[in-house]
Design an enzyme around this catalytic site. Structure first.
Site, PDB file in Angstrom:
ATOM      1  N   ASP A  89       0.967  -1.219   0.016  1.00  0.00           N
ATOM      2  CA  ASP A  89      -0.073  -0.140  -0.061  1.00  0.00           C
ATOM      3  C   ASP A  89       0.818   1.216   0.004  1.00  0.00           C
ATOM      4  O   ASP A  89       1.715   1.474   0.560  1.00  0.00           O
ATOM      5  CB  ASP A  89      -0.958   0.040   1.394  1.00  0.00           C
ATOM      6  N   GLU A 113      13.608 -15.717   0.017  1.00  0.00           N
ATOM      7  CA  GLU A 113      13.636 -16.683   0.734  1.00  0.00           C
ATOM      8  C   GLU A 113      12.651 -17.681   0.821  1.00  0.00           C
ATOM      9  O   GLU A 113      12.763 -18.815   1.234  1.00  0.00           O
ATOM     10  CB  GLU A 113      13.695 -16.260   2.415  1.00  0.00           C
TER      11      GLU A 113
END
Ligand code: GLC
Ligand code: CA
Length: 518
Positions: free
Chosen positions: A199, A237
């Site tokens: 956002d 990751e």
């Protein structure tokens, strides 16, 4: 799907509060959404993006997050969210959630601690607290929702909020803030979330103390890219988890920087959304998009609407068809039939372009903007902060009509939090199901064909005159959109795959109509 799922995905935006209510309190929730998953699977989407679902006082529809690691009780529970993610995955639908890093809620634990700890404390250092300038705020920054961007607390200090006062801005120069959000990302990736919509992504880096340097003091500062490089490492990751930026920038080249290979994966194409229904302007936006995305290797995205903008059916029926937050053209007359016709053509245009596609709930039903909501029911802080001059965004957030002939149209067994108009009786999902002329059928057909034939890749323009947008895709699909007043002769083709409105009897393409050819 080409290469990786997200490059060509069709992503459906769920505004949870208004999607479907499972417990009769008039507010959409996870139970309602879970019950409607088959509808979304049938629509043919690849992913769902949900607006913020966290505990929130709802000063800004949930964009004032009180706890980034839980679910708003009105929507459900964390356990239910995990169930929902698993069910969506079983239906081959990926889940993208909204993370709000620019600001939290004034009810968030950190902000309470900051208020209690007082001036000069490390707790205040997570936000932007400053002494005032004389009796006034530290500087003249204005809130994006209207009014000053600073609010004074009882001990005399002021804090910065680029949006509502209930949304204090975090200080991204503070390593604790950086770490906190890495941890929030991991929290949700650990729970199976496939992507993050970021956002207000261009606003994080700011310096209220600096002398004005001619640059925008808080939008698109160069340092913001360090934030997303680090986020990308966290996402990587986990293998294929994606980052999507909400980045409102007029300059497409500046926008593309957010999608460099070590930053976000994609960003919303707001230039396309705001573009008027006009052939030269649209072609330029599409070309600029392709040109600026190619060097960074990011797929374009195509967006016609979301929870912040006027519904396309209403926009495209107006004498001025552009969209701009500065002037929402509230109340400007709109020719409904024309708006629907163009919205149908726009849907086929957007779906034929290379890259990923966003569909905001209700767009597939052809809902229009509800401009006549009773003022006392309006929830958007823009309404009050603008001094009642801008009614804000509630008109595109009215609960969906699912079935039946009258409100609440199967949305709830109670009273919807915003009233649905009587004119939506013919627009319920049930009424449109199986109707070959309905918007829902058009979206279903387009998404099915798109998944079979399109996705990522390039396009080649065909020159059919200045009022016509026409291009071929590598798969052989030809898309032709007639934005002029006169009918257009189609290029040679084997068959018509889909048209937004019937072709003329002589086989020409009528005004404001799009067609997919093989
Ligand atoms: C984004 C959201 C909007 C929200 C604002 C502040 O623009 O899309 O709904 O009000 O950020 O968080
Ligand atoms: Ca509910």
């Amino acid at each position: 799907m080409p290469e990786t799922w997200w490059r060509g995905a069709a992503i459906y935006q769920v505004y949870l509060r208004s999607f479907a209510d499972g417990n009769g309190d008039g507010i959409g929730d996870l139970a309602g959404l879970r019950a409607r998953l088959p509808y979304l699977a049938e629509l043919g989407i690849n992913a769902i993006w949900l607006n913020p679902w966290y505990p929130s006082p709802m000063a800004d529809g949930g964009y004032d997050v009180a706890d980034y690691r839980d679910i708003e009780p009105v929507f459900g529970t964390l356990a239910e969210a995990e169930k929902f993610i698993a069910e969506a995955h079983d239906a081959n639908i990926r889940i993208i959630i909204d993370v709000v890093p620019n600001h939290g809620s004034d009810q968030q634990e950190w902000f309470r601690q900051a208020l209690a700890a007082g001036p000069g404390s490390p707790e205040r250092g997570r936000f932007w607290f400053r002494p005032g300038d004389g009796d006034g705020p530290p500087n003249d920054w204005q809130s994006i929702f209207g009014g000053p961007a600073w609010t004074q607390v009882p001990d005399g200090e002021w804090y910065l909020h680029l949006f509502a006062p209930e949304q204090p801005d975090f200080n991204w120069n503070n390593p604790e803030v950086v770490e906190e959000f890495h941890d929030v990302l991991r929290f949700w990736f650990d729970r199976g979330v496939d992507g993050i919509r970021i956002d207000s992504a261009a606003l994080l880096i700011k310096d209220p103390d600096a002398e004005p340097d001619g640059l925008d003091p808080y939008t698109d500062r160069d340092g913001v890219h360090d934030v997303y490089r680090a986020w990308r490492q966290v996402a990587d990751e986990y293998g294929e988890r994606i980052l999507i930026g909400e980045v409102w920038l007029p300059d497409q080249e500046r926008l593309a920087r957010y999608m460099r290979p070590d930053e976000m994966h994609t960003a919303f194409n707001f230039a396309f959304l705001g573009c008027p229904w006009e052939p030269v302007a649209l072609r330029k936006v599409i070309e600029d998009t392709m040109l600026t995305h190619a060097p960074v290797g990011a797929p374009p995205t195509w967006v016609l609407s979301n929870h912040d903008v006027t519904r396309p059916v209403t926009r495209y029926g107006r004498p001025d068809t552009s969209f701009d937050h500065g002037d929402r053209k509230f109340g400007m007359p709109s020719d409904h039939a024309l708006g629907v016709r163009r919205a149908r053509a726009a849907a086929l245009l957007a779906a034929a372009l290379p890259g990923s596609l966003y569909v905001y709930q209700g767009e597939e039903l052809g809902l229009d903007e509800v401009e006549d909501l009773p003022d006392e029911l309006r929830q958007d802080p823009i309404w009050t902060r603008s001094g009642h001059t801008d009614p804000g965004r509630d008109g595109c957030r009215v609960p969906l009509p699912w079935s039946g002939d009258e409100p609440p149209y199967g949305y709830s067994t109670g009273t919807p939090w915003l009233p649905q108009p009587a004119r939506w009786a013919g627009l319920t999902a049930q009424a449109q199901d199986g109707d070959p002329a309905s918007m829902l059928t058009l979206y279903r057909d387009a998404l099915r064909l798109r998944a079979e034939l399109l996705g990522d890749g390039d396009l080649t323009w065909l020159e059919l005159g200045q009022d016509v947008l026409a291009f071929t895709r590598e798969s052989g699909l030809i898309c032709v959109v007639n934005l002029g007043a006169d009918p257009v002769r189609l290029p040679p083709h084997e068959s018509v795959l889909l048209a937004s409105n019937p072709l003329a009897e002589d086989g020409t393409l009528p005004s404001d109509t799009a067609v997919w050819l093989r």
